[in-house]
Structures are given as structure tokens and as C-alpha cells.
Design a protein around this motif. Structure first.
Motif, PDB file in Angstrom:
ATOM      1  N   PHE A   6     -10.783  32.028 -17.565  1.00 45.73           N
ATOM      2  CA  PHE A   6     -10.110  31.027 -16.666  1.00 45.73           C
ATOM      3  C   PHE A   6      -9.685  30.351 -17.403  1.00 45.73           C
ATOM      4  O   PHE A   6      -9.828  29.795 -18.502  1.00 45.73           O
ATOM      5  CB  PHE A   6     -11.480  30.303 -16.050  1.00 45.73           C
ATOM      6  CG  PHE A   6     -11.957  30.952 -14.958  1.00 45.73           C
ATOM      7  CD1 PHE A   6     -11.855  31.746 -14.697  1.00 45.73           C
ATOM      8  CD2 PHE A   6     -12.356  30.341 -14.019  1.00 45.73           C
ATOM      9  CE1 PHE A   6     -12.710  33.537 -13.990  1.00 45.73           C
ATOM     10  CE2 PHE A   6     -13.053  30.562 -12.763  1.00 45.73           C
ATOM     11  CZ  PHE A   6     -13.260  31.435 -12.582  1.00 45.73           C
ATOM     12  N   GLN A  31      -7.771  34.525 -16.164  1.00 46.41           N
ATOM     13  CA  GLN A  31      -7.337  34.189 -14.166  1.00 46.41           C
ATOM     14  C   GLN A  31      -6.770  33.179 -14.379  1.00 46.41           C
ATOM     15  O   GLN A  31      -7.062  32.383 -14.840  1.00 46.41           O
ATOM     16  CB  GLN A  31      -9.091  34.326 -14.062  1.00 46.41           C
ATOM     17  CG  GLN A  31      -9.186  33.869 -12.255  1.00 46.41           C
ATOM     18  CD  GLN A  31     -10.297  34.324 -11.851  1.00 46.41           C
ATOM     19  OE1 GLN A  31     -10.867  35.678 -12.603  1.00 46.41           O
ATOM     20  NE2 GLN A  31     -10.263  33.535 -11.385  1.00 46.41           N
ATOM     21  N   ALA A  67      -5.076  37.275 -13.042  1.00 46.42           N
ATOM     22  CA  ALA A  67      -5.818  37.044 -11.519  1.00 46.42           C
ATOM     23  C   ALA A  67      -4.908  36.175 -11.159  1.00 46.42           C
ATOM     24  O   ALA A  67      -4.963  35.189 -11.830  1.00 46.42           O
ATOM     25  CB  ALA A  67      -6.787  37.300 -11.480  1.00 46.42           C
ATOM     26  N   SER A  69      -6.398  32.462  -8.667  1.00 45.64           N
ATOM     27  CA  SER A  69      -7.246  32.066  -7.884  1.00 45.64           C
ATOM     28  C   SER A  69      -6.346  31.559  -6.712  1.00 45.64           C
ATOM     29  O   SER A  69      -5.600  31.127  -6.433  1.00 45.64           O
ATOM     30  CB  SER A  69      -7.279  30.382  -8.597  1.00 45.64           C
ATOM     31  OG  SER A  69      -8.850  29.959  -7.484  1.00 45.64           O
ATOM     32  N   THR A 105      -8.381  36.259  -6.361  1.00 43.30           N
ATOM     33  CA  THR A 105      -9.282  36.053  -6.383  1.00 43.30           C
ATOM     34  C   THR A 105     -10.107  35.209  -5.050  1.00 43.30           C
ATOM     35  O   THR A 105      -8.829  33.902  -4.323  1.00 43.30           O
ATOM     36  CB  THR A 105      -9.606  35.556  -7.393  1.00 43.30           C
ATOM     37  OG1 THR A 105      -9.604  34.231  -7.689  1.00 43.30           O
ATOM     38  CG2 THR A 105      -9.849  36.698  -7.940  1.00 43.30           C
ATOM     39  N   MET A 213     -12.395  43.211 -11.375  1.00 46.39           N
ATOM     40  CA  MET A 213     -12.311  42.501 -12.357  1.00 46.39           C
ATOM     41  C   MET A 213     -13.996  42.116 -12.529  1.00 46.39           C
ATOM     42  O   MET A 213     -14.741  42.186 -11.981  1.00 46.39           O
ATOM     43  CB  MET A 213     -11.415  41.481 -12.152  1.00 46.39           C
ATOM     44  CG  MET A 213     -12.016  39.691 -13.672  1.00 46.39           C
ATOM     45  SD  MET A 213     -11.224  38.190 -12.822  1.00 46.39           S
ATOM     46  CE  MET A 213      -9.514  38.928 -13.309  1.00 46.39           C
ATOM     47  N   HIS A 215     -17.020  38.671 -14.551  1.00 48.84           N
ATOM     48  CA  HIS A 215     -16.637  37.640 -14.996  1.00 48.84           C
ATOM     49  C   HIS A 215     -17.683  38.232 -16.229  1.00 48.84           C
ATOM     50  O   HIS A 215     -19.130  38.624 -16.132  1.00 48.84           O
ATOM     51  CB  HIS A 215     -17.357  36.288 -13.832  1.00 48.84           C
ATOM     52  CG  HIS A 215     -15.302  37.205 -13.175  1.00 48.84           C
ATOM     53  ND1 HIS A 215     -15.538  35.521 -12.329  1.00 48.84           N
ATOM     54  CD2 HIS A 215     -14.561  36.992 -13.841  1.00 48.84           C
ATOM     55  CE1 HIS A 215     -14.599  35.481 -11.938  1.00 48.84           C
ATOM     56  NE2 HIS A 215     -13.632  35.702 -12.504  1.00 48.84           N
TER      57      HIS A 215
END
Length: 272
Positions: A6, A31, A67, A69, A105, A213, A215
Motif C-alpha cells: 500500500f 496499491q 490498483a 483505492s 478496489t 490481486m 493481499h
């Protein structure tokens, strides 16, 4: 697989600085969150210069933007709140398309009006599912026009709690633009290592072919979240099973401090 983190793990509101920190910590993809560009995560608008700064930051750092958010409460009990979230999501989707980011996402939400990540007993009701699904259909119409995918993540406190819920929603929506973000630590709350391994394995089998994806967050057996490698998630088994079903996308860690990031990168890279 591509190793990511992230972007919000690292402090700052200048994309180039944040993304350089991502690269220096040992990650090749991220992300991204618009907060890392000095904007709200779900803004009313994204200025052209902000888009340009993000693009330049990615190019100069060499970090891929896997990605973006776009989380808001898709099951909020107040429709006006959902409507506002959808309006902001449209901005995020347009920004992702402008930057060539393939995935936005989402959060399938909660009936908890105060916290989209918090459990509410009404989450399991048909009405909650119906509201979320109606919201998802609108979001998918936006995504299909923009040419980006949407990623839903099974979470114990949300409407979609499991990989089975996620695949049910994908079938209901009938859209190739709806994908799954799979986080092993969000598939269970209290479990033994063997139970956790079995739950995660079953989820990968269920979600195979739909995973956009993965995590990398961990969890202790008593329910507390942990940094990847510090809890009971069997990450060697998790990554091996992802490879076995043909997943070759981004494995993105979060829930850790910036100081922990290099060590987690080394741990995860050793599995890839």
C-alpha cells in the motif's frame, strides 16, 4: 507475481517521494491512494496537475500502479450516503483510466453507519445484499465505460465475507469487470494454524480465475491482525496455491509500518 505494498504505508503527499519510498523498501508495484497525492481518498475532483504528478512519480520511481483505492460504504443504510460515495467513485474510476491503472478496489460495506469496516448484525440480511448489489451494478456501469476492473475483497465485517460470496456476486452481476482481491487474513477471525490454512486453501480454489490481486496481511489465532510472517497465515502455502491456480498479478502487503516494509519485502520475495 509482482511484489507490492500500500502506498499509504509511507508518509507524504508528493507522489514521487511516496513512490520512491515504495521502491527503496523493495517493492515494484503499489496499491495507490489519492491521499498520497494530497487529496482525499475519495475526492470530489482530481485536478489535471495531480494526475500528471502521479504519472511522473510512477515513471521516475519505476513503480507500477497496480490498483487505486475507491472504497466507500456500498451498504450504508442511508441511500444519500451511498449516492455520494458512488459520485466520488466515478471520479476515482476516471482517474484510474487516465493513469492506466487497471483495478479500482472497493468495500462491499456494512450496515454500520459509523464505520464501513465494522460488523453489523444486519449485514447478513437480504436487504443489505440487495442494496450493495444495486450499488455494485451502478459502479460496474462506470467501470465498463472507463475500461477498468473493480476489485471486491471478502471481509468478515462486510457484506461479502467469503470467496463464495464474492463469486456469487460476480455471477449475479454478469460482468467480466468484477474481480476478487484476496487477503488471507480477512477470510477468518479466530482459528488454529491448520484451520486457517484450510480456509485459505478453499477460498483460493473458489476464487480461481477471478483473482485480480492478492493481499499479504497476517492474523494471530486470537483475531488480532499482524504483519505478514508474524501470525498464523501459512504464506508459503498461500503463495504456492496462488501460483498453482495461475495467478501472476500483484501480491500487495499492508497493515505494517514503513520501518517494517523492507523486512516484509525480503520475506515475501523469498516466497515468489
Amino acid at each position: 507475481m509482482h511484489l507490492g505494498i500500500f502506498a499509504k504505508t509511507f508518509a507524504g503527499t508528493e507522489p514521487a517521494a511516496v513512490l520512491t519510498a515504495v521502491r527503496q523498501a523493495g517493492y515494484e508495484t503499489t496499491q495507490f491512494n489519492l491521499a498520497c497525492a494530497g487529496l482525499p481518498s475519495m475526492p470530489d475532483a482530481v485536478p489535471a496537475d495531480a494526475v500528471a504528478n502521479i504519472r511522473v512519480g510512477a515513471q521516475t520511481s519505476g513503480v507500477l500502479l497496480a490498483a487505486l483505492s475507491g472504497t466507500y460504504n456500498m451498504a450504508h443504510p442511508d441511500k444519500t450516503v451511498r449516492d455520494d460515495g458512488l459520485r466520488r467513485l466515478a471520479v476515482v474510476i476516471e482517474t484510474a483510466a487516465a493513469l492506466g491503472i487497471p483495478l479500482v478496489t472497493l468495500c462491499t460495506g456494512s450496515r454500520n453507519a459509523a464505520d464501513q469496516w465494522a460488523y453489523h448484525p444486519d449485514n447478513a440480511t437480504p436487504a443489505a445484499w440487495s442494496d450493495m448489489a444495486a450499488e455494485m451494478a451502478k459502479a460496474l456501469a462506470l467501470a465498463e465505460t472507463a475500461g477498468v476492473d473493480l476489485g471486491i475483497e471478502p471481509e468478515q465485517a462486510n457484506i461479502v465475507t467469503s470467496a463464495k460470496d464474492a463469486t456469487r456476486l460476480i455471477v449475479d452481476m454478469g460482468s467480466r469487470h468484477l474481480k476478487i482481491v484476496l487477503d488471507p487474513a480477512n477470510l477468518f477471525e479466530h482459528a488454529s494454524p491448520d484451520e486457517a490454512r484450510a480456509i485459505v486453501a478453499a477460498a483460493i480454489d473458489e476464487a480461481a480465475g477471478h483473482i485480480a490481486m492478492a493481499h499479504a496481511k497476517d492474523r494471530h489465532g486470537d483475531g488480532r491482525f499482524a504483519t505478514a510472517g508474524q501470525g498464523i497465515v501459512d504464506f508459503p502455502d498461500f503463495t504456492a496455491r496462488l501460483k498453482a491456480v495461475g495467478f501472476d498479478g500483484a501480491l500487495v502487503t499492508h497493515g505494517l509500518s514503513a520501518d517494517e516494509a523492507p523486512g516484509v519485502a525480503a520475506f515475501l520475495r523469498g516466497l515468489l
